[in-house]
Design an enzyme around this catalytic site. Structure first.
Site, PDB file in Angstrom:
ATOM      1  N   GLU A 176     -21.494  21.728  29.963  1.00 35.65           N
ATOM      2  CA  GLU A 176     -22.148  23.005  29.622  1.00 35.65           C
ATOM      3  C   GLU A 176     -21.131  24.073  29.196  1.00 35.65           C
ATOM      4  O   GLU A 176     -21.031  25.138  29.791  1.00 35.65           O
ATOM      5  CB  GLU A 176     -23.001  23.487  30.798  1.00 35.65           C
ATOM      6  CG  GLU A 176     -24.104  22.491  31.133  1.00 35.65           C
ATOM      7  CD  GLU A 176     -25.096  22.958  32.194  1.00 35.65           C
ATOM      8  OE1 GLU A 176     -24.735  23.802  33.008  1.00 35.65           O
ATOM      9  OE2 GLU A 176     -26.246  22.466  32.177  1.00 35.65           O
ATOM     10  N   GLU A 388     -28.828  15.437  31.256  1.00 32.58           N
ATOM     11  CA  GLU A 388     -29.381  16.028  32.478  1.00 32.58           C
ATOM     12  C   GLU A 388     -30.806  16.432  32.196  1.00 32.58           C
ATOM     13  O   GLU A 388     -31.084  17.112  31.191  1.00 32.58           O
ATOM     14  CB  GLU A 388     -28.610  17.297  32.893  1.00 32.58           C
ATOM     15  CG  GLU A 388     -27.258  17.037  33.492  1.00 32.58           C
ATOM     16  CD  GLU A 388     -26.608  18.309  34.031  1.00 32.58           C
ATOM     17  OE1 GLU A 388     -27.325  19.245  34.438  1.00 32.58           O
ATOM     18  OE2 GLU A 388     -25.362  18.363  34.021  1.00 32.58           O
TER      19      GLU A 388
HETATM   20  C1  BGP Z   1     -26.870  22.128  35.321  1.00 40.01           C
HETATM   21  C2  BGP Z   1     -25.522  21.710  35.890  1.00 40.01           C
HETATM   22  C3  BGP Z   1     -25.603  20.755  37.020  1.00 40.01           C
HETATM   23  C4  BGP Z   1     -26.826  20.881  37.904  1.00 40.01           C
HETATM   24  C5  BGP Z   1     -28.089  21.297  37.179  1.00 40.01           C
HETATM   25  C6  BGP Z   1     -29.238  21.708  38.062  1.00 40.01           C
HETATM   26  O1  BGP Z   1     -26.767  23.337  34.671  1.00 40.01           O
HETATM   27  O2  BGP Z   1     -24.757  21.074  34.891  1.00 40.01           O
HETATM   28  O3  BGP Z   1     -24.398  20.755  37.697  1.00 40.01           O
HETATM   29  O4  BGP Z   1     -26.606  21.422  39.096  1.00 40.01           O
HETATM   30  O5  BGP Z   1     -27.860  22.331  36.272  1.00 40.01           O
HETATM   31  O6  BGP Z   1     -29.071  23.025  38.485  1.00 40.01           O
HETATM   32  P1  BGP Z   1     -29.189  23.455  39.985  1.00 40.01           P
HETATM   33  O7  BGP Z   1     -28.248  22.580  40.729  1.00 40.01           O
HETATM   34  O8  BGP Z   1     -28.820  24.878  40.031  1.00 40.01           O
HETATM   35  O9  BGP Z   1     -30.600  23.209  40.378  1.00 40.01           O
END
Ligand code: BGP
Length: 490
Positions: A176, A388
């Site tokens: 990201e 993701e």
């Molecule tokens: C993305 C990140 C991840 C992950 C995901 C979910 O932006 O790359 O590392 O954590 O989001 O977000 P969260 O963990 O805040 O629910």
């Protein structure tokens, strides 16, 4: 026959800092997430410039993947994973960021992890930096604001490429990378490793939004990160020309809230800046035409964008494939009174047609089809991968130990169906790794209670739990999806 290509990379994605734990074992140094406490949906995470005794840091033990990797990878194998996206913890390899030699114990750990993947027929997809800048790089160099960190990153990347050249084919440089453009607090600290001296000197912890933001420094640091990524791509291809090295964008899909042309313009701007600016630099090898004007409107001195050597590297070091995270969509409006919602890294205006998760992220499977088509037309011919996508939710363990997570199954079912439509539309999609195939620590809130996994982990926000693993209903469902190459979603 499936619409998904043969060899489609079905699997799941994690990040070292959110699952490994063992924060000081095996010679590892501290990294940025090690300095953060947990929050919740309404409470931002707290940053500690110095580790406080007696306080619970979620990443320090996380889900203890460091000691459970064999069991976890075997469970992924049981689900039929073709691909496991994980990150290497930079501070396991270079504990102080600028060590002369890499830490052999850290390197050996990932050898064992990749060997275990191979044993289970799983292709690793490795992120070199998933919000895991060594803490020493923050304190000594102020992260990517210092151009010497470009070479520290490249040295680390080359060390990994060389060591694992026969074990890993798919790589991502920065997770990201666009976060620095979207969320000043998270972007500066997590993405770029920037903390000002006055914040480092704090004697008490503070919340992330309290950390001082210096936009000029943040945008320059992002530029340095583009250069670091490009150099890593160039060096990686020298080490193994078969490497597929990609970028990774947090894709927030925006819609105008109304047909008011002012909303349309605002939406176009948001999409260009949040998503396209970084994607264009890494895929097309140059800043898009609108970048300079935007930076100037912020009052920045843009001379850093004109360094000829940097621009040549950026042009040469373009990525082999484009990957992104997709969780939700947001609306954009100029109406300041519109209702708002939360979201991944950024919230927005509330979309009256969508429902949201308990963390306020709007659920929008059609948005995934829309996004895939948008990317396919913006970057013609570039293979795309969703690295993701997932649904953070509270899970309930029944008395017999079962977990009926039908809400998670519904989310995935709808998103995979949307992806299937996109592939039918002609999108060159090569894979899909769900976020958090096993419960892990949330990046945004630091919670365990925000669970994403097909595999439950007995670990809780008060630090209790024995780290035991168990299969949720979604585990058996995803196994069928993979076995049918995405055809059987029932
Ligand atoms: C993305 C990140 C991840 C992950 C995901 C979910 O932006 O790359 O590392 O954590 O989001 O977000 P969260 O963990 O805040 O629910």
């Amino acid at each position: 026959m499936s619409v998904f290509r043969e060899g489609f990379l079905w699997g799941g994605a994690t990040a070292a800092n959110q699952c490994e734990g063992a924060y000081l074992e095996g010679g590892k140094g501290l990294n940025v997430p090690d300095m953060l406490l947990g929050g919740d949906v309404n409470t931002p995470r707290t940053f500690c410039p110095h580790l406080e005794p007696g306080v619970f840091y979620p990443s320090h033990e996380a889900i203890d993947f460091y000691h459970h990797y064999k069991e976890d990878i075997a469970l992924f194998g049981e689900m039929g994973f073709k691909c496991f996206r994980l990150s290497i913890n930079w501070a396991r390899i270079f504990p102080n960021g600028d060590d002369a030699e890499p830490n052999e114990e850290g390197l050996a750990f990932y050898d064992r992890v990749f060997d275990e993947c191979k044993k289970n027929g799983i292709e690793p997809l490795v992120t070199l930096c998933h919000y895991e800048i060594p803490w020493a790089i923050v304190t000594k160099y102020h992260g990517f604001a210092d151009r010497r960190v470009i070479d520290l990153f490249v040295k680390y990347a080359v060390t990994c490429f060389t060591r694992y050249k026969d074990k890993v084919k798919y790589w991502l440089t920065f997770n990201e990378i666009n976060i620095g453009l979207m969320n000043a607090a998270m972007g500066a600290l997590y993405g770029l490793g920037l903390v000002q001296d006055e914040d480092l000197a704090r004697t008490k912890p503070c919340t992330l939004p309290e950390i001082k933001d210096v936009p000029q420094q943040r945008f320059e640091a992002l530029h340095n990160q583009f250069v670091a990524s490009a150099k890593a791509v160039i060096e990686g291809h020298k080490i193994n020309p078969d490497f597929m090295i990609g970028n990774m964008i947090c894709h927030i899909t925006w819609y105008p809230l109304t047909p008011n042309p002012k909303d349309i313009l605002e939406d176009q701007k948001r999409d260009s800046l949040c998503n396209d600016l970084c994607g264009d630099v890494q895929v097309r090898g140059a800043y898009p035409y609108f970048a300079k004007k935007y930076y100037q409107d912020l009052g920045l001195d843009t001379s850093f964008m004109e360094n000829e050597e940097d621009l040549a590297l950026i042009k040469e070091g373009t990525v082999d494939f484009y990957t992104f995270s997709y969780y939700m969509s947001n609306c954009v409006t100029v109406d300041e009174n519109a209702d708002t919602v939360q979201g991944n890294m950024l919230g927005g205006a509330k979309n009256p047609y969508l429902k949201a998760s308990d963390w306020g992220w709007q659920i929008d499977p059609d948005g995934l089809r829309f996004t895939l088509n948008k990317l396919a037309s913006r970057y013609p011919g570039k293979p795309l991968m969703v690295v993701e996508n997932g649904f953070g939710a509270f899970d309930k363990v029944e008395e017999d130990g079962s977990i009926h997570d039908d809400y998670r199954i519904s989310y995935f079912k709808a998103h995979i169906a949307a992806m299937r439509e996109a592939v039918k539309d002609g999108v060159p999609l090569i894979g899909y790794t769900t976020w958090g195939p096993i419960d892990l620590v949330s990046a945004g809130t630091g919670q365990y209670a925000k669970r994403y996994g097909f595999i439950y982990v007995d670990r809780h926000d008060d630090g209790t739990g024995d780290f035991g693993r168990s299969r949720k209903d979604s585990f058996f469902w995803y196994k069928k999806v993979i076995a049918s190459n995405g055809e059987d979603l029932e």
